[in-house]
Structure formats: structure tokens, C-alpha cells
Scaffold this motif. Structure first.
Motif, PDB file in Angstrom:
ATOM      1  N   ASP A 495       0.851  -1.179   0.000  1.00 27.88           N
ATOM      2  CA  ASP A 495       0.000   0.000   0.000  1.00 27.88           C
ATOM      3  C   ASP A 495       0.889   1.232   0.000  1.00 27.88           C
ATOM      4  O   ASP A 495       1.997   1.211   0.546  1.00 27.88           O
ATOM      5  CB  ASP A 495      -0.900   0.000   1.245  1.00 27.88           C
ATOM      6  N   TRP A 496       0.426   2.303  -0.614  1.00 23.47           N
ATOM      7  CA  TRP A 496       1.252   3.513  -0.640  1.00 23.47           C
ATOM      8  C   TRP A 496       1.320   4.101   0.761  1.00 23.47           C
ATOM      9  O   TRP A 496       0.377   4.046   1.537  1.00 23.47           O
ATOM     10  CB  TRP A 496       0.714   4.522  -1.642  1.00 23.47           C
ATOM     11  N   ALA A 497       2.473   4.628   1.101  1.00 22.12           N
ATOM     12  CA  ALA A 497       2.727   5.133   2.453  1.00 22.12           C
ATOM     13  C   ALA A 497       2.045   6.483   2.651  1.00 22.12           C
ATOM     14  O   ALA A 497       2.172   7.384   1.814  1.00 22.12           O
ATOM     15  CB  ALA A 497       4.222   5.264   2.693  1.00 22.12           C
ATOM     16  N   LYS A 498       1.330   6.610   3.753  1.00 24.05           N
ATOM     17  CA  LYS A 498       0.616   7.853   4.060  1.00 24.05           C
ATOM     18  C   LYS A 498       1.566   8.822   4.772  1.00 24.05           C
ATOM     19  O   LYS A 498       1.499   9.033   5.983  1.00 24.05           O
ATOM     20  CB  LYS A 498      -0.599   7.547   4.944  1.00 24.05           C
ATOM     21  N   LEU A 499       2.477   9.387   4.009  1.00 18.28           N
ATOM     22  CA  LEU A 499       3.507  10.265   4.564  1.00 18.28           C
ATOM     23  C   LEU A 499       2.910  11.601   4.996  1.00 18.28           C
ATOM     24  O   LEU A 499       2.023  12.137   4.320  1.00 18.28           O
ATOM     25  CB  LEU A 499       4.600  10.518   3.526  1.00 18.28           C
ATOM     26  N   PRO A 500       3.398  12.167   6.094  1.00 18.28           N
ATOM     27  CA  PRO A 500       2.937  13.500   6.510  1.00 18.28           C
ATOM     28  C   PRO A 500       3.260  14.544   5.445  1.00 18.28           C
ATOM     29  O   PRO A 500       4.285  14.450   4.748  1.00 18.28           O
ATOM     30  CB  PRO A 500       3.727  13.755   7.800  1.00 18.28           C
ATOM     31  N   TYR A 501       2.400  15.543   5.345  1.00 19.38           N
ATOM     32  CA  TYR A 501       2.610  16.583   4.339  1.00 19.38           C
ATOM     33  C   TYR A 501       3.961  17.275   4.507  1.00 19.38           C
ATOM     34  O   TYR A 501       4.618  17.627   3.528  1.00 19.38           O
ATOM     35  CB  TYR A 501       1.482  17.617   4.402  1.00 19.38           C
ATOM     36  N   GLU A 502       4.374  17.475   5.757  1.00 10.87           N
ATOM     37  CA  GLU A 502       5.631  18.191   5.957  1.00 10.87           C
ATOM     38  C   GLU A 502       6.822  17.384   5.435  1.00 10.87           C
ATOM     39  O   GLU A 502       7.822  17.953   4.970  1.00 10.87           O
ATOM     40  CB  GLU A 502       5.835  18.549   7.435  1.00 10.87           C
TER      41      GLU A 502
END
Length: 536
Positions: A495-502
Motif C-alpha cells: 500500500d502507498w505510504a501515508k507520509l505527513p505533508y511536511e
């Protein structure tokens, strides 16, 4: 690990082209029992030669009444070995033994609720609740069970959600116990393996190491072995196994094709010459590969060229270190189970299509031959990591990110040029630096290496396009970089990683500011399936 070295206790999964076929094998191994995959149409006599302790029939996309529908040798159900069928496998058992399958008015796709109707006596269901949620994916359904079977659960739509014939040790479910969306699925699998089949959870790392070392010794005898070393976890684990099995008769060969990540050749040489007591050969083949790949754009052609040249480079080393004029006969490599599955199930004989060719499964070129040693060819990636830990490999090698053998050639869409390689190496280095730090922070906070939001693999892709931009009040027409970051454990799904926007903002800002020729950064938010982790 070839079939002759399989554990005495094993489960054979017969593959009908299921979406979840490999997942079944994984779930069985999660319970401490070895499993392997075989084609659904394997003759019963050949299957019996494998000495299975249990047989599981996978699901599949076909209708059992279709003209070319896959089926089984009916004698498989007469081997006296416990059988468990899922979905299509459930229907195959029914029609093979005289039951009937028909269309339901409505299909069931996704969550469904079953009600047990076995009076609490089913060994398969055991102590699981009388009502439970399961995962369905079907329109056809069993409408009449074979003689001797009883229905053990139903849904509002499916009259035979499961059935069994304990006297013959035959069990089946229309739903999928192997997926996480069936909360009690692993309990049902455990009940089948341990309460019905009487197996023991003895598939352990210690036993695997002993079996693998013994198998290598038996295959090699007193001969020398060269090993295709990339510095990744797969080849490093093979190196550790071979070193334990044959000691100084092992030569590790690192072929530098010029397509590695920034500073990677130096790092690999540093690790394997200073921290490991192995004979290490560093082959500088950068110019040869650059010439062979010039102008090549097709990804499968890139893989074929790179894989074929790997064999040539290894064979040249085998000749250089020959004894009595004979090149080294044996070569070890880090082929793992997902490699085989994605390359068309070369060894499983299954129904899988070729998703992408793997460099270490490319045929030998003319005049080149090795007897291959592939002790990990029935292991998934997370099992390889566990094996590395058990062998005492350093943590930074065990948890090193996967990296494809063809290297950056398949992360550059289109032809490979020095300019593109420089752009990609620099962008990829920034991504790895920033996401290494992100993962390290999560590990410090949670104490878990694979916590909910950590990344399993992350890298840059350079597409064969340009886009307009503006820098310093001037128009630019430069290349974009695609960031790929995924969460996974075994490379079979991701699954694609839900990286923080920052984090995304920092990666994007640094790449555009620090990498000449790039004016845009994109983030790939596609899971596997339908995509693959790599782009080519």
C-alpha cells in the motif's frame, strides 16, 4: 530450497490462478507450518510423491462449468490426505464428487455474515462464534452438496457457505479464510492444520538454517562456489548460509553495472571486505553495461540485457579463479519466492502470468552454465529478513531496502543516459536521506520497525517526460521526479505510504532546489495490486 529438501511436514496449495494463492501459503507459514504451491492440474501420483501432510485448493477467477475451467485430478481427493478448499476450490470439490454448483440471484463481494449450522460440532470452525463476518468474492455457489457432506454454514444469499465430510477429511468454504477481512480465518486455518491434520508448528528459523546448510553441503560436495552479491538482504543471507556450509570455498562476486544508487558500490565493498571474512571480487563493468543499454527503452529488454550480461560477468570470474582449468561449477544467488511468482511461476508450475522478468531468472547465454544454488527460492521477503536475524547478520543489512538487480535502469523510463543517471541518483539520495530519518523517528517513538505509518521501501523514478516550470522568474522546461514509498512486509502486496505533508514538502523542496534538471516532484499513491512496486 528445492523439493528434495522440503520439510517432512508440508502443506501443498493447489493454484487455480487465485488472486490470493500466494497469500494462502503465507498464512500457513505464519502458523509455523511449511507450505508450497503447485499447479492445480498436477497428477495425483506426482502430488503423492511430494508427500503432502495436507492439501489446500485455492480460489480462482473461472466458473467451474466453463469450457476451459481448471480442475483437479479426481484422484487427489482419494489420496487420504486432508483437503481444504476455498471459493473456487470449494466448488471444484462439490462438482468433482457429484454435487452441483449454480448461479445465485446476487453475487457476494466483500464482507458477508455467515451463520453456523453445524450444531457446534465442526472441527474446522471449532470454538469460533456461531455468527461471524467473512470475506466473499463469488456469484456461483454450491447448491447441492455431494453425498456424505453436510452444510456447516450459510449466508442469506449462499446456501452452502461451507461444507465438510469428516469421514473423508474433506472440508471447504465459499469464503476466503486467508484474508485479514475474515476475522476468524486464521483460527479456521489453525483448526485445520492442528486439530484435523494433527500437524505441529515446527517451521522455525533454527530448523530452516539447519536444513538449508545441509542441502547446500549435499549439493556442492567439496566444490567451490561463487555467489552473486548485491549487498541486499537476499544475497547477504545466501552468503551467510553458504559461508556456514562451505566456509572458505565461497567467493562473493559484486558486479558494478553503474546502475546502483549513489555511493552504493563503495558501501557494499566496505561492508563485505572489512566486516565479513569472505573472498570478495569487485567487478567494474560500468562501461560494458553503458554500451549494451545505449538507446534501449523497453523495460523487458533492459532486464534481459542486464541479466544476460550478469551471467557473462560471473562466468568470467568463474574462469579467472578456475582450478585445474575448470571454471567454478556452482553459483549461488538470492532468488526468493516473489521473484519466481512474478516471473511466471518458473518453479511452482502454477498458473501465474509473467508480471516482470527478474534478472536472476534470465536464461544462460550461449557458452555459459552454472549449477544454481538458490536456498531462498521458497521464502517470502519477511521470512528472509527473519532468517538473516537468526544467522546473526547486522540489523542494517537485514532491514536494508529491497533494490532491483537491474538497478536504476528500470527506474529510468526510456533510454538510460549519463545525464538521467546523475539526476536520478541525486534525487534518490535525497529521498532516502529524508525517509530514513522519518522511519528512524517513528522507530524511536514506537519501538516498532514496521509501525503503522513507517515505509518499507522508497525511491525515485525518472519518467521520460518534461514539464514547464518557473525558477528565479524564468521559464524552465525540465524533468519531474516521481516519489514512490510503500508499506509492505513480503513484496506480494503493498500500500502507498501515508507520509505527513511536511515530509513530502521537505523532499519536494530539496529535490527541486538541489538537483539540476528537475522542476517538479510527484507522489505515486497506487497500491499493489493493481500496480507493482517498481515502475518497470
Amino acid at each position: 530450497m528445492n523439493e528434495s529438501t522440503f520439510p517432512e511436514q508440508k502443506v501443498v496449495v493447489l493454484d487455480f490462478g487465485a488472486q490470493y494463492g500466494q497469500l494462502i501459503a503465507r498464512r500457513v507459514r505464519d502458523l509455523g507450518v511449511f507450505s508450497t504451491i503447485a499447479p492445480c492440474d498436477i497428477p495425483a501420483e506426482e502430488l503423492a510423491d511430494m508427500k503432502p501432510s495436507a492439501i489446500i485448493l485455492s480460489g480462482g477467477p473461472a466458473s467451474v462449468y466453463a469450457e476451459d475451467a481448471p480442475t483437479i485430478d479426481p484422484a487427489v481427493l482419494e489420496l487420504g490426505v486432508p483437503v481444504l478448499g476455498f471459493c473456487y476450490g470449494h466448488q471444484v470439490i462439490a462438482v468433482t464428487l457429484g454435487g452441483r454448483v449454480g448461479h445465485t440471484e446476487k453475487g457476494e463481494y466483500g464482507h458477508a455474515d455467515i451463520t453456523r449450522c453445524d450444531g457446534g460440532t465442526s472441527k474446522l470452525f471449532g470454538s469460533t462464534p456461531s455468527q461471524q463476518q467473512v470475506w466473499m468474492s463469488h456469484r456461483d455457489a454450491v447448491i447441492q452438496v455431494p453425498e456424505g457432506f453436510r452444510v456447516t454454514s450459510q449466508t442469506a444469499i449462499c446456501p452452502v457457505a461451507s461444507m465438510e465430510c469428516p469421514d473423508r477429511n474433506l472440508y471447504s468454504t465459499q469464503f476466503h479464510p486467508e484474508v485479514r477481512h475474515t476475522p476468524y480465518g486464521q483460527d479456521l486455518l489453525g483448526n485445520f492444520l492442528f486439530n484435523i491434520c494433527g500437524l505441529q508448528p515446527n517451521w522455525t528459523m533454527e530448523g530452516i538454517i539447519e536444513d538449508s546448510v545441509r542441502a547446500i553441503q549435499e549439493q556442492v560436495g567439496d566444490s567451490r562456489v561463487i555467489l552473486g552479491l548485491s549487498g541486499g538482504v537476499d544475497s547477504s543471507v545466501v552468503a551467510a548460509l553458504c559461508a556456514r556450509a562451505i566456509g572458505s570455498r565461497l567467493t562473493c562476486v559484486f558486479v558494478n553495472h553503474g546502475l546502483l544508487r549513489k555511493n552504493e558500490p563503495e558501501e557494499v565493498e566496505e561492508v563485505f571486505t572489512k566486516q565479513f571474512d569472505v573472498d570478495f571480487v569487485h567487478v567494474h563493468a560500468e562501461e560494458r553495461y553503458a554500451g549494451l543499454l545505449a538507446g534501449v527503452v523497453d523495460p523487458e529488454e533492459k532486464r534481459r540485457i542486464i541479466g544476460t550480461q550478469f551471467w557473462n560477468e560471473f562466468f568470467a570470474v568463474a574462469q579467472d579463479i578456475a582450478e585445474d582449468g575448470r571454471p567454478v561449477q556452482f553459483m549461488a544467488q538470492g532468488t526468493i519466492y516473489p521473484d519466481i511468482i512474478e516471473s511466471g511461476a518458473r518453479k511452482t508450475g502454477g498458473k501465474a502470468s509473467t508480471i516482470k522478468s527478474h534478472h536472476n531468472l534470465i536464461p544462460f547465454p550461449e557458452g555459459v552454465h552454472f549449477d544454481l544454488i538458490e536456498p531462498l527460492d521458497h521464502f517470502f521477503k519477511d521470512e528472509v529478513r527473519a532468517l538473516g536475524t537468526a544467522l546473526g547478520l547486522p540489523d542494517y543489512i537485514v532491514h536494508r531496502q529491497p533494490f532491483p538487480g537491474p538497478g536504476l535502469a528500470i527506474r529510468i523510463i526510456g533510454d538510460v543516459t549519463p545525464e538521467k543517471l546523475e539526476i536520478l541518483k541525486n534525487a534518490d539520495a535525497i529521498i532516502r536521506e529524508e525517509l530514513d530519518a522519518y522511519n528512524a523517528k517513528l522507530f524511536e517513538e514506537t519501538g516498532e520497525r514496521n509501525s503503522e505509518h513507517s515505509c518499507w521501501q522508497y525511491f525515485a523514478v525518472l519518467p521520460d517526460i518534461k514539464s514547464v516550470g518557473v525558477m528565479g522568474d524564468e521559464r524552465t522546461y525540465q524533468r519531474p521526479i516521481i516519489l514512490r514509498a510503500v508499506e509492505s512486509s513480503d513484496a506480494m502486496t503493498a500500500d502507498w505510504a501515508k507520509l505527513p505533508y511536511e515530509v513530502l514538502a521537505r523532499v519536494s523542496g530539496r529535490i527541486v532546489a538541489e538537483v539540476p534538471g528537475v522542476n517538479r516532484v510527484l507522489y505515486d499513491i497506487t497500491s499493489k495490486p493493481p500496480a507493482t512496486i517498481e515502475w518497470e
